[in-house]
Design a protein around this motif. Structure first.
Motif, PDB file in Angstrom:
ATOM      1  N   LEU A 209       0.837  -1.194   0.000  1.00 58.63           N
ATOM      2  CA  LEU A 209       0.000   0.000   0.000  1.00 58.63           C
ATOM      3  C   LEU A 209       0.880   1.254   0.000  1.00 58.63           C
ATOM      4  N   ALA A 210       1.880   1.242   0.860  1.00 64.57           N
ATOM      5  CA  ALA A 210       2.746   2.417   0.981  1.00 64.57           C
ATOM      6  C   ALA A 210       3.466   2.686  -0.340  1.00 64.57           C
ATOM      7  N   GLN A 211       3.940   1.605  -0.956  1.00 68.70           N
ATOM      8  CA  GLN A 211       4.652   1.765  -2.227  1.00 68.70           C
ATOM      9  C   GLN A 211       3.719   2.363  -3.289  1.00 68.70           C
ATOM     10  N   SER A 212       2.463   1.852  -3.311  1.00 74.66           N
ATOM     11  CA  SER A 212       1.500   2.364  -4.297  1.00 74.66           C
ATOM     12  C   SER A 212       1.182   3.826  -4.033  1.00 74.66           C
ATOM     13  N   ILE A 213       0.989   4.142  -2.752  1.00 75.09           N
ATOM     14  CA  ILE A 213       0.686   5.535  -2.408  1.00 75.09           C
ATOM     15  C   ILE A 213       1.820   6.439  -2.888  1.00 75.09           C
ATOM     16  N   HIS A 214       3.032   5.946  -2.717  1.00 77.50           N
ATOM     17  CA  HIS A 214       4.198   6.704  -3.148  1.00 77.50           C
ATOM     18  C   HIS A 214       4.118   7.000  -4.653  1.00 77.50           C
ATOM     19  N   ASP A 215       3.787   5.954  -5.429  1.00 75.54           N
ATOM     20  CA  ASP A 215       3.699   6.133  -6.881  1.00 75.54           C
ATOM     21  C   ASP A 215       2.572   7.090  -7.265  1.00 75.54           C
TER      22      ASP A 215
ATOM     23  N   LEU B 179       0.451  12.328  -9.082  1.00 70.90           N
ATOM     24  CA  LEU B 179      -0.337  13.526  -8.781  1.00 70.90           C
ATOM     25  C   LEU B 179       0.552  14.768  -8.805  1.00 70.90           C
ATOM     26  N   GLY B 180       1.773  14.595  -8.299  1.00 71.02           N
ATOM     27  CA  GLY B 180       2.719  15.715  -8.306  1.00 71.02           C
ATOM     28  C   GLY B 180       2.963  16.208  -9.721  1.00 71.02           C
TER      29      GLY B 180
ATOM     30  N   LYS C 126      -4.486  18.911  -5.077  1.00 74.22           N
ATOM     31  CA  LYS C 126      -3.538  19.253  -4.028  1.00 74.22           C
ATOM     32  C   LYS C 126      -3.952  18.610  -2.710  1.00 74.22           C
ATOM     33  N   ARG C 127      -5.286  18.654  -2.460  1.00 78.15           N
ATOM     34  CA  ARG C 127      -5.798  18.031  -1.233  1.00 78.15           C
ATOM     35  C   ARG C 127      -5.494  16.539  -1.232  1.00 78.15           C
ATOM     36  N   ALA C 128      -5.738  15.904  -2.379  1.00 78.57           N
ATOM     37  CA  ALA C 128      -5.474  14.471  -2.488  1.00 78.57           C
ATOM     38  C   ALA C 128      -3.981  14.214  -2.271  1.00 78.57           C
ATOM     39  N   ASN C 129      -3.168  15.050  -2.869  1.00 78.09           N
ATOM     40  CA  ASN C 129      -1.719  14.907  -2.736  1.00 78.09           C
ATOM     41  C   ASN C 129      -1.281  15.057  -1.280  1.00 78.09           C
ATOM     42  N   ASN C 130      -1.817  16.088  -0.611  1.00 79.06           N
ATOM     43  CA  ASN C 130      -1.503  16.295   0.806  1.00 79.06           C
ATOM     44  C   ASN C 130      -1.900  15.090   1.636  1.00 79.06           C
ATOM     45  N   ASN C 131      -3.077  14.554   1.337  1.00 78.94           N
ATOM     46  CA  ASN C 131      -3.540  13.383   2.077  1.00 78.94           C
ATOM     47  C   ASN C 131      -2.572  12.219   1.907  1.00 78.94           C
TER      48      ASN C 131
ATOM     49  N   ILE D 162       0.921  15.813 -12.282  1.00 78.01           N
ATOM     50  CA  ILE D 162      -0.312  16.452 -12.767  1.00 78.01           C
ATOM     51  C   ILE D 162      -0.378  17.892 -12.254  1.00 78.01           C
ATOM     52  N   LEU D 163      -0.070  18.046 -10.964  1.00 77.78           N
ATOM     53  CA  LEU D 163      -0.147  19.382 -10.362  1.00 77.78           C
ATOM     54  C   LEU D 163       0.813  20.354 -11.046  1.00 77.78           C
ATOM     55  N   ASN D 164       2.026  19.878 -11.287  1.00 77.56           N
ATOM     56  CA  ASN D 164       2.995  20.751 -11.943  1.00 77.56           C
ATOM     57  C   ASN D 164       2.521  21.153 -13.324  1.00 77.56           C
ATOM     58  N   ASN D 165       1.903  20.163 -14.036  1.00 78.69           N
ATOM     59  CA  ASN D 165       1.440  20.472 -15.381  1.00 78.69           C
ATOM     60  C   ASN D 165       0.303  21.483 -15.375  1.00 78.69           C
ATOM     61  N   ILE D 166      -0.614  21.344 -14.395  1.00 72.08           N
ATOM     62  CA  ILE D 166      -1.701  22.336 -14.297  1.00 72.08           C
ATOM     63  C   ILE D 166      -1.087  23.717 -14.059  1.00 72.08           C
ATOM     64  N   ASP D 167      -0.101  23.749 -13.153  1.00 69.28           N
ATOM     65  CA  ASP D 167       0.603  25.003 -12.839  1.00 69.28           C
ATOM     66  C   ASP D 167       1.161  25.654 -14.096  1.00 69.28           C
ATOM     67  N   VAL D 168       1.877  24.823 -14.863  1.00 71.50           N
ATOM     68  CA  VAL D 168       2.527  25.332 -16.070  1.00 71.50           C
ATOM     69  C   VAL D 168       1.476  25.822 -17.062  1.00 71.50           C
TER      70      VAL D 168
END
Lengths: 224, 539
Positions: A7-13, A18-19, A50-55, A21-27
């Motif tokens: 689970l932890a490994q998957s969450i990491h991926d 998501l990171g 971002k909320r999902a990422n923070n979680n 995706i977030l950067n691309n939205i930013d750009v």
């Protein structure tokens, strides 16, 4: 391999994806605003991602805490700089939501804490506050009884009684959360991070109340 | 601050993953930074930094094989490829945080842990750019060795009370300390502390107390800093130094063990710990510390033959003579053509042969060490001298060890850090006289002669002053103060009575000696400038 590790490994991926995706939205928002028809919708999309990422980041930290692999690095930090960074990260979103973001912090206030963990806590609490606020969210920092207090307030409806009790207990509040659609992971994480900050006999803690300076909820992180 | 704070600067991004480099580049791009250089590993980064003066380096800690981010930073700063006006940001992943914290000497200007957002990068960068604003001329002055000018420039900046005032004051105090202006540095720390109890000023105060030989007070300051922040590793390093100066080597060892547990990846810290443990008779700890130092040193600018010699000596102390010989062999493979390597090979070999009961072999290696020291000496003469004295004492040549240590005292009578090491070696050798008595006796002799010379200069009896100081300099050729004063007397005579070829030659010889042992000495820089003016005037 245990299920928790998988689970932890998957969450990491997922977190890394998501990171990206977030950067691309930013750009996109910065470099090609003409490609986006509804900026408000794009901001809200960004907010949810971002909320999902923070979680996910919090989940990973809690996993590491559980398997004793979380290293806490406490150093001296300027609170004015800390608040400035939090505001920089949330300003655009507050604008999109039509909420004003205030800070109140002495220029010379310093504190001893783990910068990344505490930023994670305050960022996620602030992310919620801006959703509940009517017009204003306030981030402030103070020195009280030899504790550093970082405070997030809003002028919304305030914390419901059930949530206020949660701050005092060890529960994650899942049962309460499943019915209401909320798990209060942010609060649980905040409490764990607070407890990791100790100085001598004193330990960090979280306190919740309503109607301090602003009429809505008031979250306080007390760090020794 | 306007967005164009980012403009007109050179940026370098270092990461072994192409994705990550692209992400950071696109973030910088969206901040209005068009050109960004990239490197994929530490060696590539250093090659670029050698070519271009970067204003901002964003470097991942993990760079795969070879140098890590900290080693890139250390090499760039140690070799002065990056100045005090440049910004180095270390990018860390959550699993590397404990690895990167608290190096011994060079810390990055900031850490960014992955993942980070564009907004965070922008805020951090703006703040750092503001902090380093207007420091380019100060850096140029420092680079040219002109600390006085650097301080003047800083005073000019400080007078305007800018937003980065605290950073400027901190920097000024540090330069004052290097320039030997302790009073000016003390005033800065005292003023900052009068306003509020800030850690940087306490730290500076502790350093000053140490440098002015108030070791017990210095230890208290560092202890208090550690109580306030358990993870302030550099405070442990200074506390250990103070404890050593107070002749508490076992306590210092414990302090360093705690520091190395918090932050195990610093070569110099492991080396100091290994050295302490070895001389305290804790050979197993010494072996593990030196083992780590050698491992960490492989890609580090702090790699040095003495690390391997330390490992060899610890191994032979643990009766692992073959492994010790292997460490010596690795030393010569790694540092071929380095004159210092021959010296350290010889001292390590002497220790091994002695422990194997081969006294002829030990004596032969010791003689070789003596010859090698004469070749390699220079700036590290004192450090090598102490090492040789320890070797002499170990192979049973106590009287030679004592004589060597006494001459080291005479040649370094005003270098406190060096005297502490000499005293420790003297004590460990178990010689009759106490080190304090020896140091006091020898120092008094040197100081008396030197002061008489200075008084003669003041009285205008230049010929007598020159005679006296020349004789003294012949007796203690490594002593910088005596050499500097002999040079000064010659300079003043030439200023008054005209230049003379042979006096000029001799003056330059004295300055050369000082340059060899202490190239950074501020008095040397001043004298050199005066000599230049004299020569120009007489042309």
């Amino acid at each position: 391999m245990k299920f928790a590790d998988i689970l932890a490994q998957s969450i990491h991926d997922i977190k890394n994806s998501l990171g990206m995706i977030l950067n691309n939205i930013d750009v996109l928002l910065a470099d090609a605003p003409e490609c986006i028809h509804d900026h408000q919708a794009a901001r809200l999309l960004q907010h949810e991602a971002k909320r999902a990422n923070n979680n996910l980041v919090q989940l990973l930290s809690l996993y590491k805490l559980d398997v004793q692999r979380l290293s806490v690095h406490i150093a001296e930090h300027s609170l004015a700089e800390f608040c400035e960074e939090i505001v920089a990260e949330h300003q655009a979103m507050c604008k999109a939501l039509g909420v004003r973001l205030d800070i109140a912090c002495d220029d010379y206030l310093v504190g001893y804490f783990d910068l990344d963990l505490v930023r994670g806590v305050v960022g996620s609490i602030l992310g919620n506050a801006q959703r509940y606020a009517k017009t204003t969210v306030r981030l402030s920092a103070d020195q009280l009884d030899a504790y550093l207090v970082i405070r997030v307030e809003d002028d919304g409806a305030g914390y419901p009684a059930g949530v206020m009790d949660l701050a005092e207990t060890e529960q994650l509040g899942v049962e309460h959360g499943f019915s209401s659609g909320r798990t209060h992971l942010g609060l649980y994480f905040a409490r764990q991070v607070a407890r990791l900050h100790t100085s001598g006999e004193r330990q960090g803690r979280v306190s919740l109340r309503n109607g301090r300076d602003l009429p809505g909820g008031c979250f306080e992180l007390w760090l020794p | 601050m306007a967005i164009n704070s980012f403009a007109g600067k050179r940026y370098l991004v270092v990461d072994d993953f192409a994705d990550m480099r692209a992400t950071v580049r696109s973030m910088l791009h969206s901040l209005g930074i068009p050109a960004v250089d990239q490197a994929r590993d530490g060696a590539g980064a250093i090659a670029l930094i050698e070519e271009t003066r970067y204003d901002v380096v964003l470097c991942d800690y993990n760079l795969g094989r070879g140098k890590d981010g900290q080693q890139v930073l250390e090499e760039a700063r140690q070799r002065k490829l990056l100045g005090i006006d440049s910004i180095f940001i270390m990018i860390t992943a959550d699993n590397t945080r404990e690895m990167v914290m608290a190096a011994v000497e060079y810390e990055p200007d900031n850490y960014l842990s992955k993942p980070f957002t564009k907004d965070l990068l922008r805020t951090r960068l703006l703040r750092l750019i503001e902090r380093k604003a207007d420091l380019a001329p100060v850096n140029a002055a420092l680079h040219g060795g002109d600390q006085g000018r650097a301080i003047e420039l800083l005073d000019g900046l400080i007078a305007a009370r800018p937003r980065n005032l605290a950073d400027l004051l901190k920097l000024k105090a540090e330069i004052c300390i290097t320039a030997g202006r302790y009073d000016a540095a003390a005033a800065i720390y005292a003023e900052a502390l009068a306003a509020r109890d800030v850690a940087w000023a306490q730290f500076g105060r502790g350093k000053l107390l140490f440098l002015t030989k108030a070791y017990a007070q210095a230890a208290e300051v560092f202890q208090a800093l550690i109580e306030r922040n358990k993870e302030l590793v550099s405070a442990y390093d200074w506390l250990a130094r103070a404890q050593l100066a107070l002749n508490l080597p076992a306590v210092a060892e414990k302090t360093l063990v705690a520091a190395a547990e918090l932050s195990p990846r610093a070569v110099q810290r492991q080396q100091l710990l290994g050295d302490l443990a070895l001389n305290n008779g804790n050979a197993p700890l010494a072996e593990s510390a030196f083992g780590r130092a050698v491992q960490l040193g492989k890609f580090s600018v702090f790699n040095h033959p003495s690390l391997y010699a330390g490992l060899a000596k610890s191994k032979t102390a643990n009766n692992k003579h073959d492994e010790a010989l292997q460490a010596v062999a690795e030393l010569s493979r790694t540092f071929a053509n380095d004159p210092a390597a021959i010296f350290y090979e010889a001292t390590a070999t002497a220790a091994i042969r002695h422990n194997q009961g081969d006294s002829a072999g030990a004596a032969a290696a010791t003689r070789q060490a003596e010859r090698a020291m004469r070749v390699a000496g220079g700036q590290h003469a004192a450090r090598m001298g102490v090492e040789l004295a320890r070797t002499l004492s170990q192979v049973g040549e106590k009287q030679q060890a004592a004589a060597l240590l006494q001459s080291l005292v005479a040649n370094n009578h005003d270098d406190e850090a060096c005297l502490i090491e000499i005293a420790r070696a003297y004590r460990d050798a178990g010689l009759d006289e106490t080190p304090d008595a020896v140091i006091t006796r020898i120092r008094r002799g040197v100081v008396d002669t030197n002061n008489r010379g200075v008084q003669l200069i003041r009285d205008g009896q230049l010929d007598a002053a020159i005679d006296l100081l020349q004789q003294a300099a012949a007796q203690v050729p490594g002593n910088r103060t005596v050499n500097l004063n002999a040079a000064k007397a010659l300079l003043i005579r030439m200023e008054r009575h005209g230049t003379a070829e042979d006096s000029l030659r001799q003056l330059r010889q004295y300055l050369d000696r000082v340059r060899q042992v202490a190239p950074g000495d501020q008095r040397l820089t001043t004298l050199q400038a005066q000599v230049q003016r004299l020569v120009l005037k007489s042309m």
